[in-house]
Each structure stands twice: as structure tokens, then as C-alpha cells.
Design an enzyme around this catalytic site. Structure first.
Site, PDB file in Angstrom:
ATOM      1  N   GLU A  56     -86.081  16.118   3.549  1.00  0.00           N
ATOM      2  CA  GLU A  56     -87.025  15.285   4.311  1.00  0.00           C
ATOM      3  C   GLU A  56     -87.054  15.664   5.790  1.00  0.00           C
ATOM      4  OE1 GLU A  56     -87.707  11.198   3.643  1.00  0.00           O
ATOM      5  OE2 GLU A  56     -86.858  11.205   1.635  1.00  0.00           O
ATOM      6  N   HIS A 328     -80.212   7.442   4.529  1.00  0.00           N
ATOM      7  CA  HIS A 328     -79.128   7.935   3.677  1.00  0.00           C
ATOM      8  C   HIS A 328     -77.926   8.261   4.558  1.00  0.00           C
ATOM      9  CE1 HIS A 328     -81.171   9.040  -0.310  1.00  0.00           C
ATOM     10  NE2 HIS A 328     -82.123   8.472   0.421  1.00  0.00           N
TER      11      HIS A 328
END
Length: 593
Positions: A56, A328
């Protein structure tokens, strides 16, 4: 190159890091500030990372910002281009990247789900061959990926089949690299838990180890709220235990991006919110992984790599914004090996003694009293099945000090046939859905043409300008929508159905192989049991004969007692020998299989 020169200058340790940066352009809050801080955190890490996989990281600008911060420790890097908006994958390395490519997944979401974007970013596997030392022995093959997101609970996840197929693709890539004799590192955001079918495919069909589960074999297989994890009766762990033992990287109560909207608003207004690490953490789960293998057997064989340590990182907050650096946490691992020619290559001591997945009741009671300290679990109910991995397939991981190669290039492991049946049923369901959607979209396309023709005929007979305009407008919108539906139904749905057919064919071949192995195992098991039965019958007959001889001899009490002790000792030895021979046959069979 001579074997003696192979791997000259090869590193004895490699530090690995994988991190989902959450760098969605226009959507991710404080994206620029967070990714710059991510670069600084990587550069300032206590254990300097040497191979890094990023997910990402969608824009070239963000990638370059991280590169500027880390270039002094990671001088080599590759940003991978894929899809319409980019794959979001990047690999950074201390050593040169001598070869790289991007492998697109055949199944990767649907274009109709434009608000999710997985299909448009062209998800796949970023592959890199990294030259850590001279010669072929110095090549390390790295695979960085980001699998399709679930977007729904497992029972309602319409993308589970696509994600399972993606896991199969990366497992095949890692296996091919291992068969070339190279060390393999697979890392990324896999969007799956250890209880999933996709995880079982990777750990069975690729000769790799999940580094976290190798060191923490009793770690969670899903979030504490998941039915499979509840079945283990482990209670609800707190945030600290989840980080240290379960390796959770997503949905942690410590991550500010997983807080409620109200808490986030308070944080962004400048209010300092401190989360107690002993707070229950029922939703946290492990979605990010590092898989590793030393490669399958080659000759000459270099010193095997061993998994040294694994930890969850990047848990700190941004120094000024006070938010987590991403939604995350990172996974970091260190692998090591003995120097070439060292006599300790095969005898490196483990850093810790892992608990086997299948444990005796005594060991479980010991675990309950020691390892699972009450301050780490908010509630804990010991159970004889608490350390078992639920589901159709249970595999005991190798200890961390064991060489990470998983056999030879000729060996092949399989899941139970019932697991392949479950995957095939999943594929069949997706194929039916795709076929139904295709028919509906093509019907919409044909209907839109008919409706447009009717509208144009009506315009011919209409004498009112306003009505004619409305008919033209309706006809244009209708035909435009029909063409889009026709393209999706005729092109995309057809492509998806063909990819599903290929995946189903491969799973059916795996099931056939698994059934063949089961038949062989059944034959060997039956033969061993028959032989052990014959041996036991022979010993029983011998006992009767010895008893009759004893009665005929009419010995004194002491002599009789001494003789019976010798008989019992002989029988105990024979029983042990039978068990040893039976185990030997099993080991020999499994080694050959």
C-alpha cells in the site's frame, strides 16, 4: 566458479521487515506525514533491516520519500508498477536487486466493485532476486504481495475463492524458487489468518515456514472473537500478549486507526489518549506474514539458514500527530546461519524451545501454570484441546533451529482430500455465480439495444421536442450502460470463469495425488499392524510354553520367582522392540513418500 568460492562474502544474518503502509492517495488521513515518519522509523530501527517489503505504498512520491530516509542502509530498491493505479508494492534491499518482475494474479476481484479498487490496482506478486554474495549460492529470492481484502466476515466473504487462488499462485512461485536451490522469503499483507484454507495451501504446497508460528507454535489461529479460536478455550488475550505471543498486526486496540470515530476525533483535536496494554483485545488478528525457506536440497549444500527471531514492530505513534503510523503493525524477523565450513552448521542451538502443537495433558497443565500468566490473559480456561489447531489439517511446525528447507525437490506434500473438496466446492460456487452474472449482463446488453431502437423509432413519430429530447437521453444512457454490462459479461466474466476452471483443475489434481498417498499410507499401516500382531502372538505362545515348562520343572519358590522376572523382562524388551520396528517402518515410509 569452484564450490569453495561459492557464497564468498555471504551474510551470516539477514534482517527482514514487512509493512503495510496504508498509503491510499486522497483517502488515507495524514498520508504524507505518516509515510515520511515510516521511512525515519525504518532507518532508526534498533535491528537494522536489510530486506524490506512494503505494501500500500501507492504513489511514486511516497516511495521516493521513504527511499530518501533509508538510502544509507537500503541503497537498492524497486517500485513495482501494475494495474491502473499501481500495485502498491515495493522492495528495498541492502544488496543489489539483479532481477525483478511483477506477476499479476489471474483472479483479483471484480471491476464492478470499483469502490473497493482491488481489480483496478492489479494486485500480484513483486518478485526480486537479490545478490547477497558472489555466485548462484548468493541469490535470495524475495516475493512481496498484498492479497485481496476480505471486506466481510469469512462466512459472507464473496472474495474468499479469489484470495485462496492468489495464495496458490504465490505458493507455486515460492516452490519454484526453492526448487532452484535458492533461499526464499515471502512477505506481505496476506489478508488471511492461520485458520484459513489459503494459509494451509501456502504452508503445505510451498516448502516454507511461517516464521512466527515456527517460534510460537501455540499462537492464535484467528481473532479471539472467531469461532475457531473460541473453540480453543483460550479466553480473551490482552494487547500485550497479542503483540508478544500471537503476533497480531491488525485490528489491535493499540492502533489508533482501529478506534471508534469519536475516539479518533478526540485524538485529532489534541487530546492525549493512552491505551493500557492489559486491556482486552478480542478483535486483533495476524494478517501480515514472513514465510521463509533455505531452499530445497542442492549439491553442494551451503550452510542452512535458521529462523532466529520474530517480532511485531512499528507500534509507536507519530511524534507530533500522536496517531499510529499505519492501520497495520510490521512483522520483523532475523534469520541466521553458521559460517561456511563450521562444524556447528547442523547443531545450532534454538533460541527458544517451542511448544509442540499437539501436547500432552501434563504439558498443557504446565503451560497453564507458567507460560500463560494471568496478567497476559483477561480470562483463561485451560482445555485439553487448547493447543490444537482446529480444522481438517493439523501440522506441527518445525523447531526454529531446524534447517528451513522442507525436504528435497522430489518430495511433495498434500492436504487431506476433504480440504481440496472444500476448495473445489468454493470454486464451483464462484463459477455458478460468474455464469449467472454473465448471462444477466449479456441479457442486459441485448435488452439495452432493443430499448434504444424502440426509443429511436418513437422519436421518429414524436412531434414534441421535449419528448424527443427525453427519448434520446434515455436511449443514450440505456445503451451506454448496456455496452458496459456487455463488456463486463463478455470479457471479464469469461476471463474469470476460465481462471476458475484452471484453478479447479489444479485442485482436482492435488486431490488425486492426496488420495493416492492416503491409499499407500493405509496399505503400509495395515501391513505394519499385521506384522506387529503376528509378533505379539508369537510372544504370547512363547509365554505359554515357558509357563508349561516351569510347571513341569517343579522349582523352588526363589528359583521360580527369579525365572518369572527374566520372562517379564524379556517380554518388556520384545514389546519395546516391536514398537521401535513399527515406528521405523512408518518413518521409512514417510521418508520415501
Amino acid at each position: 566458479m569452484k564450490p569453495a568460492d561459492a557464497g564468498v562474502g555471504a551474510p551470516l544474518t539477514i534482517n527482514i521487515l514487512t509493512y503495510n503502509c496504508w498509503g491510499l492517495k486522497y483517502l488515507a488521513k495524514y498520508r504524507v506525514e505518516r509515510l515520511q515518519e515510516i521511512g525515519r522509523s525504518i532507518a532508526a530501527a534498533v535491528t537494522t533491516p536489510e530486506i524490506v517489503g512494503l505494501q500500500e505504498c501507492w504513489t511514486q512520491e511516497d516511495y521516493l520519500a521513504i527511499r530518501r530516509q533509508t538510502r544509507h542502509i537500503l541503497p537498492h530498491g524497486k517500485f513495482y508498477h501494475s494495474g491502473i493505479f499501481g500495485g502498491g508494492l515495493a522492495i528495498l534491499s541492502k544488496w543489489p536487486i539483479v532481477e525483478s518482475n511483477m506477476v499479476r494474479y489471474p483472479l483479483n476481484g471484480r471491476p464492478t466493485a470499483f469502490f473497493r479498487g482491488d481489480w483496478y490496482v492489479g494486485k500480484g506478486v513483486a518478485c526480486a532476486s537479490i545478490q547477497t554474495a558472489r555466485g548462484k549460492e548468493g541469490i535470495v529470492e524475495v516475493f512481496c504481495t498484498h492479497l485481496h481484502a476480505p471486506y466481510a466476515p469469512e462466512s459472507e466473504d464473496s472474495y474468499m475463492c479469489h484470495r485462496t487462488a492468489q495464495a496458490w499462485e504465490i505458493a507455486r512461485l515460492m516452490r519454484q524458487a526453492a526448487e532452484r536451490g535458492h533461499p526464499v522469503i515471502g512477505l506481505g499483507d496476506f489478508n488471511l489468518t492461520p485458520s484459513s484454507l489459503a494459509y494451509q495451501l501456502i504452508t503445505t504446497h510451498a516448502p516454507v515456514q511461517d516464521v512466527w508460528r515456527a517460534l510460537h507454535p501455540d499462537s492464535s489461529i484467528a481473532s479471539a472473537a472467531h469461532p475457531l479460536e473460541k473453540a480453543r478455550r483460550r479466553g480473551i488475550p490482552n494487547a500485550r500478549y497479542n503483540l508478544r505471543e500471537n503476533g497480531t498486526t491488525c485490528d489491535s486496540v493499540l492502533n489508533t486507526w482501529r478506534w471508534s470515530k469519536q475516539q479518533q476525533k478526540q485524538l485529532f483535536k489534541g487530546k492525549s489518549i493512552i491505551v493500557d496494554q492489559t486491556q482486552p483485545d478480542p478483535r486483533a488478528k495476524r494478517l501480515d506474514y514472513i514465510f521463509f525457506s533455505s531452499g530445497l536440497s542442492v549439491s553442494p549444500r551451503p550452510a542452512p539458514w535458521r529462523i532466529d527471531s520474530a517480532r511485531v514492530g512499528m507500534t509507536e505513534r507519530h511524534p507530533t500527530l500522536d496517531c499510529s503510523l499505519s492501520d497495520h503493525f510490521s512483522v520483523e524477523a532475523t534469520i541466521s546461519r553458521a559460517p561456511p565450513g563450521s562444524t556447528t552448521d547442523a547443531a545450532v542451538k534454538p533460541k527458544q524451545s517451542p511448544l509442540p502443537e499437539q501436547t500432552s495433558d501434563t504439558a498443557l497443565r504446565t503451560l497453564t501454570n507458567t507460560s500463560l500468566h494471568p496478567t497476559l490473559y483477561t480470562s483463561y480456561n485451560p482445555s485439553p484441546t487448547s493447543s490444537l489447531l482446529p480444522g481438517p489439517f493439523t501440522r506441527t511446525p518445525s523447531p526454529p533451529d531446524a534447517p528451513s528447507d522442507q525436504g528435497s525437490a522430489t518430495s511433495q506434500r498434500h492436504l487431506p482430500p476433504s480440504v481440496y473438496d472444500e476448495i473445489i466446492a468454493l470454486i464451483t460456487s464462484d463459477r455458478r455465480r460468474a455464469h449467472r452474472q454473465r448471462r444477466l449482463r449479456l441479457f442486459h446488453f441485448v435488452a439495452s439495444i432493443i430499448i434504444s431502437m424502440i426509443c429511436f423509432i418513437a422519436i421518429w413519430w414524436s412531434n414534441h421536442a421535449g419528448i424527443s429530447f427525453m427519448l434520446v437521453f434515455i436511449s443514450t444512457l440505456n445503451l451506454g450502460g448496456g455496452i458496459v454490462q456487455g463488456l463486463i459479461g463478455g470479457l471479464f466474466e469469461g476471463s474469470e470463469m476460465r481462471a476458475l476452471k484452471e484453478f479447479q483443475w489444479e485442485m482436482e489434481r492435488c486431490k488425486e495425488s492426496a488420495e493416492t498417498v492416503d491409499e499407500k499410507e493405509g496399505g503400509v499401516t495395515e501391513g505394519v499392524m499385521k506384522q506387529m500382531s503376528v509378533d505379539n502372538e508369537g510372544h504370547a505362545e512363547g509365554r505359554i510354553m515357558r509357563k508349561h515348562s516351569l510347571e513341569e520343572a517343579k522349582m523352588s519358590g526363589e528359583e521360580e520367582k527369579e525365572l518369572w522376572e527374566k520372562v517379564r523382562a524379556s517380554e518388556e524388551y520384545s514389546g519395546k522392540e516391536n514398537r521401535r520396528r513399527g515406528q521405523g517402518r512408518f518413518v521409512e515410509f514417510h521418508g520415501n513418500a
